[in-house]
Write a protein that holds these residues in place. Structure first.
Motif, PDB file in Angstrom:
ATOM      1  N   VAL A   1       0.837  -1.192   0.000  1.00 20.22           N
ATOM      2  CA  VAL A   1       0.000   0.000   0.000  1.00 20.22           C
ATOM      3  C   VAL A   1       0.881   1.255   0.000  1.00 20.22           C
ATOM      4  O   VAL A   1       1.879   1.320   0.706  1.00 20.22           O
ATOM      5  CB  VAL A   1      -0.989  -0.015   1.206  1.00 20.22           C
ATOM      6  N   MET A   2       0.492   2.231  -0.850  1.00 19.08           N
ATOM      7  CA  MET A   2       1.239   3.501  -0.891  1.00 19.08           C
ATOM      8  C   MET A   2       0.625   4.457   0.124  1.00 19.08           C
ATOM      9  O   MET A   2      -0.595   4.598   0.193  1.00 19.08           O
ATOM     10  CB  MET A   2       1.168   4.121  -2.286  1.00 19.08           C
ATOM     11  N   LEU A   3       1.491   5.117   0.881  1.00 22.82           N
ATOM     12  CA  LEU A   3       1.011   5.975   1.971  1.00 22.82           C
ATOM     13  C   LEU A   3       1.187   7.464   1.637  1.00 22.82           C
ATOM     14  O   LEU A   3       2.255   7.887   1.188  1.00 22.82           O
ATOM     15  CB  LEU A   3       1.783   5.664   3.256  1.00 22.82           C
ATOM     16  N   PHE A   4       0.108   8.213   1.881  1.00 20.38           N
ATOM     17  CA  PHE A   4       0.114   9.659   1.640  1.00 20.38           C
ATOM     18  C   PHE A   4      -0.620  10.346   2.788  1.00 20.38           C
ATOM     19  O   PHE A   4      -1.306   9.686   3.571  1.00 20.38           O
ATOM     20  CB  PHE A   4      -0.634  10.004   0.346  1.00 20.38           C
ATOM     21  N   GLY A   5      -0.557  11.659   2.820  1.00 23.24           N
ATOM     22  CA  GLY A   5      -1.333  12.354   3.830  1.00 23.24           C
ATOM     23  C   GLY A   5      -1.253  13.849   3.709  1.00 23.24           C
ATOM     24  O   GLY A   5      -0.547  14.398   2.856  1.00 23.24           O
ATOM     25  N   LEU A   6      -2.010  14.478   4.590  1.00 23.94           N
ATOM     26  CA  LEU A   6      -2.029  15.931   4.687  1.00 23.94           C
ATOM     27  C   LEU A   6      -1.486  16.307   6.062  1.00 23.94           C
ATOM     28  O   LEU A   6      -1.893  15.732   7.069  1.00 23.94           O
ATOM     29  CB  LEU A   6      -3.470  16.435   4.560  1.00 23.94           C
ATOM     30  N   ILE A   7      -0.559  17.245   6.075  1.00 21.13           N
ATOM     31  CA  ILE A   7      -0.009  17.749   7.335  1.00 21.13           C
ATOM     32  C   ILE A   7      -0.393  19.218   7.462  1.00 21.13           C
ATOM     33  O   ILE A   7      -0.079  20.030   6.579  1.00 21.13           O
ATOM     34  CB  ILE A   7       1.526  17.585   7.352  1.00 21.13           C
ATOM     35  N   GLY A   8      -1.088  19.558   8.536  1.00 24.35           N
ATOM     36  CA  GLY A   8      -1.493  20.950   8.745  1.00 24.35           C
ATOM     37  C   GLY A   8      -2.115  21.111  10.116  1.00 24.35           C
ATOM     38  O   GLY A   8      -2.124  20.180  10.916  1.00 24.35           O
ATOM     39  N   ASP A   9      -2.620  22.296  10.380  1.00 24.01           N
ATOM     40  CA  ASP A   9      -3.305  22.552  11.641  1.00 24.01           C
ATOM     41  C   ASP A   9      -4.209  23.767  11.450  1.00 24.01           C
ATOM     42  O   ASP A   9      -3.687  24.880  11.352  1.00 24.01           O
ATOM     43  CB  ASP A   9      -2.283  22.809  12.750  1.00 24.01           C
ATOM     44  N   PRO A  10      -5.514  23.618  11.323  1.00 21.36           N
ATOM     45  CA  PRO A  10      -6.281  22.375  11.474  1.00 21.36           C
ATOM     46  C   PRO A  10      -6.395  21.609  10.152  1.00 21.36           C
ATOM     47  O   PRO A  10      -6.161  22.182   9.091  1.00 21.36           O
ATOM     48  CB  PRO A  10      -7.665  22.895  11.882  1.00 21.36           C
ATOM     49  N   VAL A  11      -6.788  20.343  10.222  1.00 26.25           N
ATOM     50  CA  VAL A  11      -6.992  19.550   9.000  1.00 26.25           C
ATOM     51  C   VAL A  11      -8.364  18.866   8.938  1.00 26.25           C
ATOM     52  O   VAL A  11      -8.725  18.288   7.915  1.00 26.25           O
ATOM     53  CB  VAL A  11      -5.907  18.452   8.838  1.00 26.25           C
ATOM     54  N   GLU A  12      -9.141  18.974  10.023  1.00 21.14           N
ATOM     55  CA  GLU A  12     -10.410  18.205  10.101  1.00 21.14           C
ATOM     56  C   GLU A  12     -11.343  18.452   8.929  1.00 21.14           C
ATOM     57  O   GLU A  12     -12.038  17.560   8.475  1.00 21.14           O
ATOM     58  CB  GLU A  12     -11.217  18.545  11.368  1.00 21.14           C
ATOM     59  N   HIS A  13     -11.409  19.704   8.463  1.00 18.90           N
ATOM     60  CA  HIS A  13     -12.408  20.007   7.440  1.00 18.90           C
ATOM     61  C   HIS A  13     -11.844  19.932   6.026  1.00 18.90           C
ATOM     62  O   HIS A  13     -12.498  20.313   5.064  1.00 18.90           O
ATOM     63  CB  HIS A  13     -13.033  21.379   7.698  1.00 18.90           C
ATOM     64  N   SER A  14     -10.650  19.428   5.890  1.00 16.19           N
ATOM     65  CA  SER A  14     -10.038  19.366   4.563  1.00 16.19           C
ATOM     66  C   SER A  14     -10.752  18.345   3.675  1.00 16.19           C
ATOM     67  O   SER A  14     -11.189  17.284   4.134  1.00 16.19           O
ATOM     68  CB  SER A  14      -8.571  18.962   4.687  1.00 16.19           C
ATOM     69  N   VAL A  15     -10.847  18.684   2.395  1.00 14.74           N
ATOM     70  CA  VAL A  15     -11.446  17.752   1.449  1.00 14.74           C
ATOM     71  C   VAL A  15     -10.376  16.935   0.717  1.00 14.74           C
ATOM     72  O   VAL A  15     -10.704  16.050  -0.073  1.00 14.74           O
ATOM     73  CB  VAL A  15     -12.342  18.475   0.419  1.00 14.74           C
TER      74      VAL A  15
ATOM     75  N   ASN B   1       0.822  16.268   1.380  1.00 14.91           N
ATOM     76  CA  ASN B   1       0.435  17.659   1.137  1.00 14.91           C
ATOM     77  C   ASN B   1       0.702  18.406   2.432  1.00 14.91           C
ATOM     78  O   ASN B   1       0.492  17.872   3.524  1.00 14.91           O
ATOM     79  CB  ASN B   1      -1.058  17.783   0.798  1.00 14.91           C
ATOM     80  N   ILE B   2       1.133  19.645   2.279  1.00 11.51           N
ATOM     81  CA  ILE B   2       1.439  20.482   3.437  1.00 11.51           C
ATOM     82  C   ILE B   2       0.525  21.696   3.363  1.00 11.51           C
ATOM     83  O   ILE B   2       0.433  22.346   2.317  1.00 11.51           O
ATOM     84  CB  ILE B   2       2.907  20.971   3.395  1.00 11.51           C
ATOM     85  N   THR B   3      -0.165  21.964   4.460  1.00 16.56           N
ATOM     86  CA  THR B   3      -1.046  23.130   4.427  1.00 16.56           C
ATOM     87  C   THR B   3      -0.787  24.043   5.619  1.00 16.56           C
ATOM     88  O   THR B   3       0.171  23.843   6.374  1.00 16.56           O
ATOM     89  CB  THR B   3      -2.526  22.693   4.284  1.00 16.56           C
TER      90      THR B   3
END
Ligand code: ATR
Length: 272
Positions: A1-15, A59-61
């Motif tokens: 499995v390839m792993l990805f993600g979003l790093i930020g604060d906050p991230v709960e409402h991200s699409v 992704n970095i936000t």
């Protein structure tokens, strides 16, 4: 499995998670995309752990887009230009930083304006990170910018830090700026009109009327058609939704990570 993600604060409402999961499904990738709430002091650890744990990229936000540069071992020219990173990719040894917000803005706007042909007169409302990334995306065409912000000193700072023709003023002068100049593009880079205050707009329909035929681009994407875009549409102006930028930046990140063409239509449906 390839792993990805979003790093930020906050991230709960991200699409972004929904958008990328649909992209994995459509392209047959066995992928995982998580949303990780990472506070300011924890960024370095998160980036290094991602590499150790075998992630392909992140992704970095907000608020990390500038700070993350320090932890990249290499920057792509898009990240260099923007002085901000919204996408990282791990290779065996390196952590490469990219900025796909720029291509996101350009692809979204290109649906209504030929960005390569025109020497645009651009009015930007707002002077934060979002305003800066839009200006960075557009400045290669020797465009002229006027930056109008609620806090005028911040507009001054952004304007003076740019290596392109620009001026600045107070957001109160927005209607006058549209009247006095031959404007091609108006960008809303403030959060005005964002859910839950969806009735708000930086300009009314009347204020948008009879000012010439410019395109109105709203970076706010929730709701998809903001009050500003509705007013613009009713005033007979062309509009570009912030959702387009969101989808195209995500698509560009997906392409960097996987080398595959992103299923843009499916991604757009998913976030809508
Ligand atoms: P972002 O990274 O999304 O650009 P930011 O850096 O906080 O976020 O910038 C937000 C911008 O929207 C700022 O220019 C801000 O104006 P101030 O500099 O005066 O704070 C602007 N903004 C935020 N709320 C606003 C409002 N209610 N009316 C007008 N401008 C607003």
């Amino acid at each position: 499995v390839m792993l990805f993600g979003l790093i930020g604060d906050p991230v709960e409402h991200s699409v972004s998670p929904v958008m990328h999961r649909v992209a994995f499904e459509e392209t047959g990738i066995d992928g995982f995309y998580g949303a990780f709430n990472v506070e300011k002091g924890e960024l370095e650890e998160a980036i290094l752990n991602g590499q150790k744990d075998g992630f392909t990229g992140f992704n970095i936000t907000i608020p990390h887009k500038e700070d993350v540069i320090e932890y990249c071992t290499e920057l792509d020219e898009t990240a260099e230009k923007a002085e901000a990173v919204n996408t990282i990719k791990y290779t065996e040894k390196d952590i490469i930083g990219y900025n796909t917000d720029i291509v996101g803005v350009r692809r979204a706007l290109n649906e209504e304006i030929d960005l390569d042909k025109m020497d645009l007169d651009v009015v930007v409302a707002g002077a934060g990170g979002a305003a800066k990334s839009v200006i960075t995306a557009l400045k290669q065409n020797t465009n002229k910018f006027i930056i109008l912000n609620r806090t005028k000193s911040k507009a001054k700072k952004l304007s003076e830090g740019l290596d392109v023709e620009s001026s600045y003023g107070s957001l109160d002068g927005l209607e006058d700026a549209l009247r006095d100049r031959d404007v091609d593009l108006l960008v809303n880079a403030t959060p005005v009109g964002m859910h839950p205050k969806t009735d708000e707009s930086i300009l009314s329909k009347d204020e948008l009327s009879d000012k010439g035929s410019f395109v109105v681009f709203d970076l706010v994407y929730n709701p998809v058609e903001t009050k500003l875009l509705k007013n613009a549409r009713e005033a007979g102006l062309k509009t570009v939704e912030g959702l387009g930028m969101l989808v195209y930046q995500g698509a560009a990140s997906f392409e960097i990570w996987t080398g595959l063409n992103a299923p843009v239509e499916a991604m757009k449906k998913a976030v809508e």
